[in-house]
Design a protein around this motif. Structure first.
Motif, PDB file in Angstrom:
ATOM      1  N   ASN A 120       0.828  -1.208   0.000  1.00 25.38           N
ATOM      2  CA  ASN A 120       0.000   0.000   0.000  1.00 25.38           C
ATOM      3  C   ASN A 120       0.859   1.253   0.000  1.00 25.38           C
ATOM      4  N   MET A 121       1.950   1.241   0.755  1.00 26.66           N
ATOM      5  CA  MET A 121       2.840   2.404   0.793  1.00 26.66           C
ATOM      6  C   MET A 121       3.438   2.659  -0.593  1.00 26.66           C
ATOM      7  N   ILE A 122       3.871   1.594  -1.234  1.00 29.54           N
ATOM      8  CA  ILE A 122       4.509   1.744  -2.550  1.00 29.54           C
ATOM      9  C   ILE A 122       3.466   2.168  -3.584  1.00 29.54           C
ATOM     10  N   ARG A 123       2.284   1.562  -3.539  1.00 29.69           N
ATOM     11  CA  ARG A 123       1.229   1.928  -4.479  1.00 29.69           C
ATOM     12  C   ARG A 123       0.804   3.376  -4.318  1.00 29.69           C
ATOM     13  N   SER A 124       0.762   3.825  -3.072  1.00 25.93           N
ATOM     14  CA  SER A 124       0.341   5.205  -2.846  1.00 25.93           C
ATOM     15  C   SER A 124       1.481   6.185  -3.098  1.00 25.93           C
ATOM     16  N   GLU A 125       2.627   5.669  -3.444  1.00 29.54           N
ATOM     17  CA  GLU A 125       3.813   6.476  -3.749  1.00 29.54           C
ATOM     18  C   GLU A 125       4.202   7.386  -2.587  1.00 29.54           C
ATOM     19  N   ASP A 126       3.885   6.936  -1.382  1.00 33.54           N
ATOM     20  CA  ASP A 126       4.264   7.684  -0.189  1.00 33.54           C
ATOM     21  C   ASP A 126       5.525   7.052   0.390  1.00 33.54           C
ATOM     22  N   LEU A 127       6.594   7.146  -0.356  1.00 34.15           N
ATOM     23  CA  LEU A 127       7.838   6.495   0.030  1.00 34.15           C
ATOM     24  C   LEU A 127       8.608   7.267   1.090  1.00 34.15           C
ATOM     25  N   SER A 128       8.278   8.517   1.311  1.00 35.52           N
ATOM     26  CA  SER A 128       9.040   9.283   2.298  1.00 35.52           C
ATOM     27  C   SER A 128       8.886   8.679   3.686  1.00 35.52           C
ATOM     28  N   TYR A 129       7.680   8.214   4.023  1.00 33.24           N
ATOM     29  CA  TYR A 129       7.509   7.593   5.335  1.00 33.24           C
ATOM     30  C   TYR A 129       8.187   6.231   5.374  1.00 33.24           C
ATOM     31  N   LEU A 130       8.133   5.495   4.279  1.00 31.37           N
ATOM     32  CA  LEU A 130       8.825   4.201   4.207  1.00 31.37           C
ATOM     33  C   LEU A 130      10.316   4.404   4.424  1.00 31.37           C
ATOM     34  N   GLU A 131      10.882   5.399   3.767  1.00 30.05           N
ATOM     35  CA  GLU A 131      12.300   5.713   3.926  1.00 30.05           C
ATOM     36  C   GLU A 131      12.606   6.059   5.376  1.00 30.05           C
ATOM     37  N   LYS A 132      11.756   6.874   5.972  1.00 24.81           N
ATOM     38  CA  LYS A 132      11.952   7.288   7.371  1.00 24.81           C
ATOM     39  C   LYS A 132      11.873   6.074   8.295  1.00 24.81           C
ATOM     40  N   ALA A 133      10.905   5.217   8.074  1.00 29.71           N
ATOM     41  CA  ALA A 133      10.717   4.034   8.917  1.00 29.71           C
ATOM     42  C   ALA A 133      11.927   3.102   8.836  1.00 29.71           C
ATOM     43  N   ILE A 134      12.439   2.894   7.645  1.00 32.11           N
ATOM     44  CA  ILE A 134      13.608   2.034   7.488  1.00 32.11           C
ATOM     45  C   ILE A 134      14.829   2.691   8.110  1.00 32.11           C
ATOM     46  N   GLY A 135      14.942   3.997   7.964  1.00 34.26           N
ATOM     47  CA  GLY A 135      16.066   4.724   8.550  1.00 34.26           C
ATOM     48  C   GLY A 135      16.107   4.641  10.062  1.00 34.26           C
ATOM     49  N   GLU A 136      14.959   4.419  10.685  1.00 33.20           N
ATOM     50  CA  GLU A 136      14.890   4.304  12.138  1.00 33.20           C
ATOM     51  C   GLU A 136      15.252   2.914  12.636  1.00 33.20           C
ATOM     52  N   LEU A 137      15.366   1.951  11.732  1.00 39.30           N
ATOM     53  CA  LEU A 137      15.735   0.598  12.137  1.00 39.30           C
ATOM     54  C   LEU A 137      17.207   0.537  12.533  1.00 39.30           C
ATOM     55  N   ASN A 138      17.519  -0.417  13.373  1.00 41.55           N
ATOM     56  CA  ASN A 138      18.895  -0.675  13.777  1.00 41.55           C
ATOM     57  C   ASN A 138      19.720  -1.043  12.541  1.00 41.55           C
TER      58      ASN A 138
END
Length: 179
Positions: free
Chosen positions: A108-126
């Motif tokens: 859903n994130m990729i389909r909605s092209e809202d990758l900025s939050y996906l990028e942020k979420a991954i960046g917060e991972l260890n």
């Protein structure tokens, strides 16, 4: 600083490394800064570090060598920028394609092209989770290849990927419900 190699083979390997991966290092650094002088300085530092670790680079295995060099470059640049606090790191995570049939939230994130939050979420991972995600989804390594590259057991890689996906799902679920 002058690099001195013990053998002619090491000198040839370094020359081939420079010719083959110079642009790769440049474009990897370009993702973090547009300052050409800084890119040049960091490139030199990275090549010096690679010269000391020629034994870890197998020029006959392009994919593995490229991944090692990209990872080393990325880590060196991130550490440099973090230490100098000049600019905030631009992460590689925006380029990840984490979709799979069972990951509706990521789809859903990729389909909605809202990758900025996906990028942020991954960046917060260890870092241990970001690394396995990058090797798996960006470089398309198998779990066995990741295990060999990171000098881990295959089961450890599988566990890290599983946990990384769970953590990512939780972060993304919170975002989607907040929308």
């Amino acid at each position: 600083m002058i690099l001195v190699f013990d053998t002619h083979e090491e000198c040839d390997k370094f020359t081939k490394l420079y010719e083959t991966y110079g642009k790769t290092i440049y474009f990897t650094l370009k993702r973090y800064t547009n300052d050409e002088t800084l890119i040049e300085d960091l490139s030199q530092d990275i090549f010096i570090r690679l010269a000391y670790h020629l034994d870890k680079i197998d020029l006959n295995n392009y994919k593995k060598s490229q991944n090692y060099i990209i990872t080393a470059t990325r880590n060196y640049c991130i550490n440099y920028l973090r230490d100098k606090s000049k600019i905030q790191e631009e992460s590689f995570e925006a380029h990840l394609n984490l979709s799979s049939p069972s990951d509706e939230i990521v789809d859903n994130m990729i389909r909605s092209e809202d990758l900025s939050y996906l990028e942020k979420a991954i960046g917060e991972l260890n870092e241990i989770y970001r690394s396995v995600l990058e090797l798996r989804y960006v470089n398309e390594f198998s779990n066995e290849e990741i295990a060999a590259f990171l000098n881990l057991q295959k089961r450890t890689v599988e566990t890290r990927l599983y946990r990384a996906n769970l953590l990512l799902k939780d972060k993304l679920r919170g975002y989607l419900h907040g929308k």
